[in-house]
Design a protein around this motif. Structure first.
Motif, PDB file in Angstrom:
ATOM      1  N   GLU A  93       0.835  -1.196   0.000  1.00 40.20           N
ATOM      2  CA  GLU A  93       0.000   0.000   0.000  1.00 40.20           C
ATOM      3  C   GLU A  93       0.866   1.240   0.000  1.00 40.20           C
ATOM      4  O   GLU A  93       2.023   1.215   0.394  1.00 40.20           O
ATOM      5  CB  GLU A  93      -0.982   0.003   1.169  1.00 40.20           C
ATOM      6  N   CYS A  95       0.636   5.528   0.851  1.00 36.62           N
ATOM      7  CA  CYS A  95      -0.058   6.693   1.389  1.00 36.62           C
ATOM      8  C   CYS A  95       0.400   7.879   0.546  1.00 36.62           C
ATOM      9  O   CYS A  95       1.596   8.150   0.442  1.00 36.62           O
ATOM     10  CB  CYS A  95       0.288   6.895   2.856  1.00 36.62           C
ATOM     11  N   ILE A 101      -5.011   6.482   0.832  1.00 36.63           N
ATOM     12  CA  ILE A 101      -4.242   5.239   0.858  1.00 36.63           C
ATOM     13  C   ILE A 101      -4.789   4.311  -0.211  1.00 36.63           C
ATOM     14  O   ILE A 101      -6.004   4.120  -0.320  1.00 36.63           O
ATOM     15  CB  ILE A 101      -4.328   4.552   2.234  1.00 36.63           C
ATOM     16  N   ARG A 103      -4.215   0.374  -1.811  1.00 33.26           N
ATOM     17  CA  ARG A 103      -3.601  -0.940  -1.606  1.00 33.26           C
ATOM     18  C   ARG A 103      -3.613  -1.688  -2.932  1.00 33.26           C
ATOM     19  O   ARG A 103      -4.589  -1.628  -3.674  1.00 33.26           O
ATOM     20  CB  ARG A 103      -4.372  -1.712  -0.544  1.00 33.26           C
ATOM     21  N   THR A 125      -8.951   1.046  -2.116  1.00 34.05           N
ATOM     22  CA  THR A 125      -8.653   2.299  -1.436  1.00 34.05           C
ATOM     23  C   THR A 125      -9.429   2.329  -0.130  1.00 34.05           C
ATOM     24  O   THR A 125     -10.434   1.632   0.021  1.00 34.05           O
ATOM     25  CB  THR A 125      -8.979   3.527  -2.314  1.00 34.05           C
TER      26      THR A 125
END
Length: 174
Positions: A93, A95, A101, A103, A125
């Motif tokens: 993931e 950020c 975020i 993934r 997300t």
């Protein structure tokens, strides 16, 4: 009582063995896919075919170049069908600058065309909880927003948050 304990103990051992075999099978499959992907890249290099960097491919299609993490293993793109497959060594993931975020599975598939990546499989997300991303698009060349469509929800985010590929953090599961 001893028979019951023996049965319970063998059930637990059997369950643990099945879980371990499942983990080993998944690891072997992931390793096999990575070897296959690297072999394809090597063969293409031998044939003199060079592949542009994924951020450049995304930029050419009016998508932010940082949509995928910096540490991808490789990608495949079938220009005639628009099929894009991005390979990562493990689920991870990222950020982004806007605190969003995303993934990624170890393999993300989608259909790439000007301004959009649709029919996505392998991307989530966080919107209160993890939800599957079905498409990512930019409405026009001059737009400062990128839209993420999840199951029934469209969410705009600032395009500049995705301008630079970022380093991903490995996660246990997608």
């Amino acid at each position: 009582m001893d028979k019951a304990m023996t049965k319970l103990g063998s059930f637990w051992v059997s369950k643990k063995a099945k879980e371990e075999i499942s983990h080993i099978t998944n690891d072997l499959s992931s390793f096999s896919n990575t070897v296959e992907d690297k072999a394809k890249l090597f063969i293409n290099k031998l044939k003199g075919k060079t592949q542009k960097a994924l951020p450049d491919l995304l930029r050419e299609n009016n998508l932010p170049p940082g949509l995928f993490p910096r540490n991808i293993t490789c990608y495949e793109f079938d220009e005639s069908k628009g099929k894009l497959i991005v390979h990562l060594s493990s689920p991870c993931e990222v950020c982004f600058k806007d605190s969003s975020i995303v993934r990624y599975s170890n393999r993300v598939k989608g259909t790439l065309s000007k301004g959009k990546l649709i029919v996505i499989d392998g991307m989530k997300t966080k919107v209160l909880m993890w939800v599957k991303v079905t498409s990512v698009y930019v409405e026009s060349y001059k737009s400062d927003k990128v839209w993420f469509t999840t199951t029934g929800v469209k969410k705009s985010r600032p395009k500049d948050a995705y301008e630079m590929p970022r380093e991903a953090i490995k996660v246990e599961e997608f």
